[in-house]
Scaffold this motif. Structure first.
Motif, PDB file in Angstrom:
ATOM      1  N   GLU A 179       0.832  -1.218   0.000  1.00  0.00           N
ATOM      2  CA  GLU A 179       0.000   0.000   0.000  1.00  0.00           C
ATOM      3  C   GLU A 179       0.871   1.274   0.000  1.00  0.00           C
ATOM      4  OE1 GLU A 179      -3.297   0.371  -0.100  1.00  0.00           O
ATOM      5  OE2 GLU A 179      -3.459   2.496   0.425  1.00  0.00           O
TER       6      GLU A 179
ATOM      7  N   VAL B  15      -2.982   0.544  15.557  1.00  0.00           N
ATOM      8  CA  VAL B  15      -3.235  -0.421  14.478  1.00  0.00           C
ATOM      9  C   VAL B  15      -3.194  -1.842  15.030  1.00  0.00           C
ATOM     10  CG1 VAL B  15      -2.330  -1.376  12.323  1.00  0.00           C
ATOM     11  CG2 VAL B  15      -2.320   1.100  12.670  1.00  0.00           C
TER      12      VAL B  15
ATOM     13  N   HIS C 172       0.429   3.608   8.476  1.00  0.00           N
ATOM     14  CA  HIS C 172      -0.956   3.138   8.373  1.00  0.00           C
ATOM     15  C   HIS C 172      -1.848   3.822   9.426  1.00  0.00           C
ATOM     16  CE1 HIS C 172      -4.223   0.704   7.122  1.00  0.00           C
ATOM     17  NE2 HIS C 172      -4.334   0.042   8.267  1.00  0.00           N
TER      18      HIS C 172
ATOM     19  N   ILE D 150      -4.681   5.894   7.394  1.00  0.00           N
ATOM     20  CA  ILE D 150      -5.966   5.199   7.226  1.00  0.00           C
ATOM     21  C   ILE D 150      -6.578   4.771   8.562  1.00  0.00           C
ATOM     22  CG2 ILE D 150      -7.052   3.109   6.288  1.00  0.00           C
ATOM     23  CD1 ILE D 150      -5.315   3.386   3.824  1.00  0.00           C
ATOM     24  N   CYS D 151      -5.786   4.153   9.401  1.00  0.00           N
ATOM     25  CA  CYS D 151      -6.323   3.650  10.674  1.00  0.00           C
ATOM     26  C   CYS D 151      -6.227   4.773  11.718  1.00  0.00           C
ATOM     27  CB  CYS D 151      -5.554   2.404  11.114  1.00  0.00           C
ATOM     28  SG  CYS D 151      -6.362   1.505  12.431  1.00  0.00           S
TER      29      CYS D 151
ATOM     30  N   PRO E   7     -11.601   5.598  11.593  1.00  0.00           N
ATOM     31  CA  PRO E   7     -10.639   4.966  10.662  1.00  0.00           C
ATOM     32  C   PRO E   7     -11.306   4.693   9.315  1.00  0.00           C
ATOM     33  CG  PRO E   7     -11.384   3.417  12.356  1.00  0.00           C
ATOM     34  CD  PRO E   7     -11.889   4.767  12.765  1.00  0.00           C
TER      35      PRO E   7
ATOM     36  N   CYS F 158     -11.795   2.377   7.220  1.00  0.00           N
ATOM     37  CA  CYS F 158     -11.753   0.922   7.020  1.00  0.00           C
ATOM     38  C   CYS F 158     -12.135   0.528   5.587  1.00  0.00           C
ATOM     39  CB  CYS F 158     -12.655   0.216   8.027  1.00  0.00           C
ATOM     40  SG  CYS F 158     -12.231   0.567   9.743  1.00  0.00           S
TER      41      CYS F 158
ATOM     42  N   ARG G 283     -11.248   1.664   2.871  1.00  0.00           N
ATOM     43  CA  ARG G 283     -10.118   1.625   1.916  1.00  0.00           C
ATOM     44  C   ARG G 283      -8.858   1.027   2.529  1.00  0.00           C
ATOM     45  NH1 ARG G 283      -7.574   7.600   2.018  1.00  0.00           N
ATOM     46  NH2 ARG G 283      -5.771   6.347   1.439  1.00  0.00           N
ATOM     47  N   CYS G 284      -9.059   0.191   3.553  1.00  0.00           N
ATOM     48  CA  CYS G 284      -7.910  -0.381   4.268  1.00  0.00           C
ATOM     49  C   CYS G 284      -7.390  -1.639   3.565  1.00  0.00           C
ATOM     50  CB  CYS G 284      -8.331  -0.718   5.694  1.00  0.00           C
ATOM     51  SG  CYS G 284      -6.989  -1.490   6.623  1.00  0.00           S
TER      52      CYS G 284
ATOM     53  N   LEU H 280      -8.282  -4.888   5.642  1.00  0.00           N
ATOM     54  CA  LEU H 280      -9.660  -4.992   6.140  1.00  0.00           C
ATOM     55  C   LEU H 280     -10.059  -6.447   6.421  1.00  0.00           C
ATOM     56  CD1 LEU H 280     -12.499  -3.825   6.701  1.00  0.00           C
ATOM     57  CD2 LEU H 280     -12.907  -3.839   4.248  1.00  0.00           C
TER      58      LEU H 280
ATOM     59  N   CYS I 115      -8.843  -7.848   9.810  1.00  0.00           N
ATOM     60  CA  CYS I 115      -9.076  -7.031  11.007  1.00  0.00           C
ATOM     61  C   CYS I 115     -10.500  -7.217  11.545  1.00  0.00           C
ATOM     62  CB  CYS I 115      -8.838  -5.559  10.645  1.00  0.00           C
ATOM     63  SG  CYS I 115      -9.096  -4.446  12.034  1.00  0.00           S
TER      64      CYS I 115
END
Ligand code: SF4
Length: 239
Positions: free
Chosen positions: A14, A151, A196, A200-201, A206, A208, A210-211, A214, A217
């Protein structure tokens, strides 16, 4: 349970492989930690580069620099620039008086002694000292800052607690069997987890959807269930 190496390789895809820090060696890394207060990395890099170019990134040059040179640079590093200048001078003074101007020498002793030496500098506690040693290739584990810790808790390591210290220890215990062997691999993990957590997180809300991890988690489902418990059914459109 998610595997750390799978998580990290997804994050590397990523965000790309981490760039080396502009700071190298213990003295520069102590200065890096003290360059800014609560500002983004690009500002920290700018202040650090100005110190390198206008002062010199060594204890002797720093000790000899005047307020007229240091203060304008410190002002770019956020609130309370006078305190920052005081700390920079302390870093120079300690390096000169206790280490003969060469802080690299701590890397030839034991990790415990090196950590103790680093904790004598302003703003450097246990996690900071461990982080510096890790970036110097002398790590003894995987230190975490708040983004990386968040995270890891969310993906299932340790348990979320109000007490930061207890939460930190719970994550470290859960993580212990999977901590990479080399300091370089730990540093890569540290940087990617931090990235991260920042991108994103995030602490609140968060992203999520576009994680890249995902599917590994449990947090989104857990969070949805907790939200459902807190809200009356009508707020969730259930009646
Ligand atoms: S799915 Fe959400 S909570 Fe889990 S790691 Fe990704 S952003 Fe964080």
């Amino acid at each position: 349970m998610v595997k750390l190496n799978k998580l990290v390789s997804r994050l590397a895809k990523e965000y790309g492989e981490p760039e080396p820090l502009p700071a190298r060696g213990p003295f520069e890394l102590v200065m890096w930690e003290n360059a800014c207060y609560l500002l983004p990395d690009d500002r920290r890099a700018m202040v650090f580069q100005m110190l390198r170019e206008q002062v010199g990134m060594n204890a002797t040059a720093l000790a000899a620099a005047t307020d007229e040179v240091l203060l304008p640079i410190a002002k770019l590093g956020g609130m309370r620039p006078e305190v920052r200048v005081f700390r920079w001078r302390e870093i120079a003074r300690i390096t000169l008086s206790q280490f003969g101007g060469d802080l690299d020498q701590i890397l030839s002793g034991s990790p415990a002694a090196a950590k103790k030496a680093l904790k004598g500098f302003p703003n450097i506690g246990d996690p900071g000292a461990e982080k510096i040693l890790m970036f110097c290739g002398m790590g003894t584990g995987l230190p975490l800052e708040s983004n990386g810790l968040r995270v890891l808790v969310r993906v299932g390591y340790g348990c979320e607690q109000k007490d930061y210290g207890r939460m930190y220890r719970s994550v470290q215990e859960a993580l212990a069997p999977e901590v990479p062997q080399s300091a370089e691999a730990c540093a890569r993990t540290f940087v990617l987890l931090r990235e991260h957590g920042k991108e994103i997180c995030k602490t609140n809300e968060p992203l999520c959807f576009r994680c890249p991890v995902l599917d590994l988690c449990g947090y989104p489902r857990k969070n949805m269930l907790e939200t459902a418990k807190r809200k009356p059914a009508r707020d969730l459109g259930l009646r």
